[in-house]
Design a protein around this motif. Structure first.
Motif, PDB file in Angstrom:
ATOM      1  N   TYR A 198       1.043  -1.153  -0.041  1.00 14.53           N
ATOM      2  CA  TYR A 198       0.042  -0.081   0.098  1.00 14.53           C
ATOM      3  C   TYR A 198       0.924   1.249   0.140  1.00 14.53           C
ATOM      4  O   TYR A 198       1.583   1.599   1.265  1.00 14.53           O
ATOM      5  CB  TYR A 198      -0.896  -0.141   1.351  1.00 14.53           C
ATOM      6  N   ARG A 249      -1.244   2.167 -14.100  1.00 10.42           N
ATOM      7  CA  ARG A 249      -0.950   3.265 -13.331  1.00 10.42           C
ATOM      8  C   ARG A 249      -1.808   4.382 -13.522  1.00 10.42           C
ATOM      9  O   ARG A 249      -1.797   5.311 -13.122  1.00 10.42           O
ATOM     10  CB  ARG A 249       0.405   3.441 -13.209  1.00 10.42           C
ATOM     11  N   THR A 250      -2.797   4.241 -14.339  1.00 14.98           N
ATOM     12  CA  THR A 250      -3.615   5.238 -15.028  1.00 14.98           C
ATOM     13  C   THR A 250      -2.576   6.497 -15.396  1.00 14.98           C
ATOM     14  O   THR A 250      -2.995   7.765 -15.044  1.00 14.98           O
ATOM     15  CB  THR A 250      -4.638   5.823 -13.828  1.00 14.98           C
ATOM     16  N   LEU A 251      -1.807   6.348 -16.243  1.00 13.04           N
ATOM     17  CA  LEU A 251      -0.879   7.374 -16.659  1.00 13.04           C
ATOM     18  C   LEU A 251      -0.577   7.104 -18.087  1.00 13.04           C
ATOM     19  O   LEU A 251      -0.860   6.424 -19.065  1.00 13.04           O
ATOM     20  CB  LEU A 251       0.574   7.047 -16.026  1.00 13.04           C
ATOM     21  N   SER A 259       6.501   8.684  -8.573  1.00 12.34           N
ATOM     22  CA  SER A 259       5.603   8.540  -7.445  1.00 12.34           C
ATOM     23  C   SER A 259       5.715   9.581  -6.440  1.00 12.34           C
ATOM     24  O   SER A 259       6.639  10.021  -6.078  1.00 12.34           O
ATOM     25  CB  SER A 259       5.733   7.107  -7.079  1.00 12.34           C
ATOM     26  N   ALA A 260       4.610   9.536  -5.693  1.00 14.47           N
ATOM     27  CA  ALA A 260       4.541  10.457  -4.554  1.00 14.47           C
ATOM     28  C   ALA A 260       5.466   9.881  -3.505  1.00 14.47           C
ATOM     29  O   ALA A 260       5.561   8.831  -3.177  1.00 14.47           O
ATOM     30  CB  ALA A 260       3.212  10.665  -3.910  1.00 14.47           C
ATOM     31  N   SER A 278       1.912   6.341  -4.012  1.00 11.06           N
ATOM     32  CA  SER A 278       1.304   6.649  -5.295  1.00 11.06           C
ATOM     33  C   SER A 278      -0.180   6.183  -5.425  1.00 11.06           C
ATOM     34  O   SER A 278      -0.912   6.609  -6.244  1.00 11.06           O
ATOM     35  CB  SER A 278       2.122   6.202  -6.350  1.00 11.06           C
ATOM     36  N   ARG A 279      -0.200   4.873  -4.683  1.00  8.15           N
ATOM     37  CA  ARG A 279      -1.586   4.217  -4.782  1.00  8.15           C
ATOM     38  C   ARG A 279      -1.867   3.830  -6.344  1.00  8.15           C
ATOM     39  O   ARG A 279      -3.141   3.708  -6.559  1.00  8.15           O
ATOM     40  CB  ARG A 279      -2.928   5.019  -4.099  1.00  8.15           C
ATOM     41  N   TYR A 280      -1.025   3.765  -6.980  1.00  7.20           N
ATOM     42  CA  TYR A 280      -1.051   3.408  -8.467  1.00  7.20           C
ATOM     43  C   TYR A 280      -1.762   1.922  -8.420  1.00  7.20           C
ATOM     44  O   TYR A 280      -1.180   1.046  -7.808  1.00  7.20           O
ATOM     45  CB  TYR A 280       0.332   3.194  -9.349  1.00  7.20           C
ATOM     46  N   GLY A 281      -2.541   1.643  -9.162  1.00  7.28           N
ATOM     47  CA  GLY A 281      -3.343   0.649  -9.207  1.00  7.28           C
ATOM     48  C   GLY A 281      -3.847  -0.100  -8.089  1.00  7.28           C
ATOM     49  O   GLY A 281      -4.145  -1.266  -7.941  1.00  7.28           O
ATOM     50  N   MET A 282      -4.044   0.604  -7.108  1.00  2.98           N
ATOM     51  CA  MET A 282      -4.544   0.164  -5.576  1.00  2.98           C
ATOM     52  C   MET A 282      -6.213  -0.098  -5.521  1.00  2.98           C
ATOM     53  O   MET A 282      -6.849   0.968  -6.061  1.00  2.98           O
ATOM     54  CB  MET A 282      -4.471   1.378  -4.639  1.00  2.98           C
ATOM     55  N   GLN A 283      -6.394  -1.078  -5.585  1.00  2.00           N
ATOM     56  CA  GLN A 283      -7.817  -1.723  -5.731  1.00  2.00           C
ATOM     57  C   GLN A 283      -8.204  -2.468  -4.671  1.00  2.00           C
ATOM     58  O   GLN A 283      -7.557  -3.167  -4.206  1.00  2.00           O
ATOM     59  CB  GLN A 283      -7.995  -2.461  -6.910  1.00  2.00           C
TER      60      GLN A 283
END
Ligand code: SF4
Lengths: 227, 439
Positions: free
Chosen positions: B138, B185-187, B195-196, B141-146
């Protein structure tokens, strides 16, 4: 209608009951009373249910929502509807920081104001705010729409990717790589649609549009001062 | 005649420093690279075990059992993670690694009864299928975090930082952002992705406690929640993670690897794994939480001796990243012309950031990826994990321990003053622990 009183039941009981609902359940309308600022109320919902919460809630209310509609008749703490995937979450009061953070889909509505970082790292969610948003809203926003009927605080849309921001009032300042863009009739129509879905009355033609200048997408020495 | 003896190299400006100054002068940008710190740091190599003798008796190798099982998440999780060996595979993203590498790591870990870990960008179906025990990172960036992936995980690791860049966010350069990676990653495809470095919806330990509670609520308190930090202010970080409700703490020393980070971060931020273990164990003991909140240590673990020493200092398990990639053939002397094309050689490569990994590990290019056959690669990782475990057991038996967790600091001495000070074990042949006030 199932009614859960959080002055007697725990948040754990509430969430477990909501998680245990089978698809196609007939228990679709829930009421939660006396939330008294509790954190993580109605998080991780997956069923297509409607949850009304009477009172103020703490952090992460309706976090990671899928399918459900969660309505808060009060104020919400940090991370309202964070990482929402689908469904709708509505706050009738004001929201603290990071409302709708990292949301992938669905709709987040705040009828009042939000604090800082509204829509931070949003990834496809639509967020409609009836009032104003705090600083660094839509920071690193990747996809989706943020509609602000009031004003926006400093550094709006800093390091924004492909999300779109619409603001009706004043923008204190834009963040790195965020620029004002032309408002075409399609954009006015999009704002009108989002306002309608959010149940907020405002004149869509009064909004201005902001998005990425796409200058920071690849490292470039000439933009070093903006990194 | 030219007199070679008159050439005196500068200690301040050795050739690699001159090369870096001239690279910076050409490019005007910091150097971004993969892998971990290359500088010399005090390591577990500076410690040795005191095998049994007259005052202690050893266990018979091959005959007397030396248990290696570990349970992680005994504090709150309804379903703690059960590992057969105390060595896990660290978080590495699909994107940084290719799909074949992820699959190979998953297959090997599953066969060995240990866990693998996702990374930025979320969980791929392939890695969930190939990994019996999968830890879900976790990340800021939460990229792809579902949430569906969260619910499929066997444990959740809240990543605050990593050893290669404590205080920094991830990077994935445009050449590695293929369509699949971009979609996860919705990019946009091909951008240099930053990433953050901070989580978007919490700051500080009080918020972390509420965040952990939310994650537990979403997963119905089933799975353990780890907190991972890069090693810096390790005492405080461990104590605060425990206070925030972590089931396990992962401490990643500065030798820990990365797919792409500024060189200055890799080499100049964080403390080595050796002192970090000791600080973490002391913090847990101070809270009376040692062995109640499990400690996983990573960053430069290479041998069974490293594993045994980390456990002896009080870790419950270790995690490997770069070493696992090396078992997959990272830096192997194969396809040498491709290393040359990157400006490097086998043994020196740290070019994961290019996406052109000569051995098909950290790449998204199909023709390079094809060089890594998942089943054969999985066998190499499994063999390596087996060797590490056998080495660790050998050392534990030599110290008379029937479980690797029975190894203790008292079994160790240090070969250097600095290692003695950092690990807080005596300098060999003395009773002296620098800084402890003892004679
Ligand atoms: S061989 Fe591949 S994995 Fe290893 S350092 Fe080079 S690029 Fe990275």
């Amino acid at each position: 209608m199932p009614k859960v009183d959080l002055s007697t039941d725990t948040v754990r009981d509430l969430n477990q009951r909501l998680h245990d609902l089978e698809p196609g359940t007939t228990e679709t309308d829930w009421r939660v009373i006396n939330p008294m600022g509790a954190h993580a109320v109605a998080v991780g919902l997956e069923a297509s249910v409607h949850v009304e919460i009477d009172g103020h809630v703490g952090y992460y209310c309706a976090g990671m929502n899928k399918e459900a509609t969660v309505v808060v008749h009060g104020n919400v703490g940090t991370g309202f509807g964070e990482n929402i995937m689908s469904g709708t979450v509505i706050c009738h009061g004001n929201a603290s920081q990071s409302a709708g953070a990292t949301g992938h889909g669905g709709l987040v509505v705040v009828k009042g104001d939000t604090s800082a970082r509204c829509g931070i790292s949003m990834k496809g969610v639509d967020i409609v705010v009836g009032g104003s948003v705090g600083h660094m809203s839509a920071f690193m926003a990747q996809a989706g729409h943020l509609v602000v009927c009031g004003d926006a605080g400093a550094d709006l849309g800093d390091s924004i990717y492909e999300a779109t921001i619409y603001v009706r009032g004043d923008v204190e300042s834009l963040g790195s790589d965020c620029v004002e863009k032309e408002m075409t009739p399609e954009h006015v129509a999009k704002v009108r649609e989002l306002l309608q879905r959010a149940g907020i009355e405002a004149d869509a033609s009064q909004f201005r549009r902001y998005g990425s200048a796409r200058k920071l997408y690849n490292f470039n020495i000439d933009h070093a001062a903006n990194y | 005649m030219f007199d070679e003896r008159k050439l005196r190299g500068s200690s301040t400006f050795p050739p690699h420093v001159i090369a870096e100054i001239q690279r910076a002068a050409d490019e005007g940008l910091y150097y971004i690279r993969g892998a971990g710190a290359k500088r010399r740091v005090p390591t577990f190599d500076d410690l040795v075990f005191l095998g049994a003798s007259v005052s202690r008796y050893p266990l018979e190798g091959y005959r007397e059992t030396c248990d290696t099982t570990v349970t992680i998440g005994t504090r709150y999780a309804k379903k703690p993670v059960e590992l057969k060996i105390p060595i896990t595979i660290a978080g590495m993203s699909f994107g940084a690694l290719g799909a074949n590498a992820k699959e190979a790591l998953g297959l090997a870990a599953s066969e060995m009864g240990t866990s693998t870990t996702t990374g930025d960008g979320g969980m791929t179906d392939e890695e969930r299928r190939s990994s019996k025990t999968l830890v879900y990172q976790y990340l800021p960036s939460r990229y792809g975090m579902q949430p569906d992936q969260l619910r499929k995980a066997d444990a959740i690791e809240v990543v605050v930082g990593q050893g290669a860049k404590p205080g920094g966010g991830g990077m994935l350069l445009g050449q590695k952002i293929t369509e699949r990676v971009a979609e996860m990653r919705t990019l946009p495809v091909g951008i240099d992705q930053r990433s953050a470095c901070r989580h978007p919806d919490w700051t500080g330990p009080d918020d972390l406690e509420i965040k952990i509670r939310e994650l537990r609520e979403i997963t119905d308190w089933q799975v353990p929640i780890y907190v991972k930090c890069g090693a810096t202010r390790t005492s405080f970080d461990v104590m605060l993670a425990v206070k925030a409700g972590a089931d396990a703490v992962v401490v990643d020393g500065m030798q820990g690897g990365t797919a792409a980070t500024q060189n200055v971060f890799i080499e100049d931020v964080g403390i080595p794994t050796l002192p970090a273990v000791r600080l973490a164990v002391d913090a847990l003991q101070e809270l009376d939480m040692h062995r109640k909140v499990q400690l996983i240590v990573s960053g430069g673990i290479r041998t069974g001796a490293d594993v045994a020493k980390a456990l002896a200092l009080g870790a419950d398990a270790v995690s490997i990243g770069m070493a696992a990639l090396m078992a997959l053939n990272c830096n192997a002397p194969l396809y040498e012309e491709d290393y040359e094309a990157l400006g490097t050689r086998p043994g020196f490569c740290h070019h994961c950031q290019t996406g052109k990994c000569p051995v098909g590990v950290t790449t998204q290019e199909p023709e390079l990826e094809a060089r890594l056959e998942p089943k054969a690669a999985a066998r190499r990782v499994r063999n390596y994990l087996t060797s590490l475990t056998l080495e660790c057991q050998t050392l534990a038996r030599a110290c008379g321990k029937s479980h690797v967790h029975n190894l203790e600091p008292e079994d160790l001495v240090a070969m250097t003053v600095e290692a003695a000070a950092m690990a807080r074990v005596p300098l060999a042949g003395t009773k002296w622990i620098p800084g402890s006030g003892g004679a």
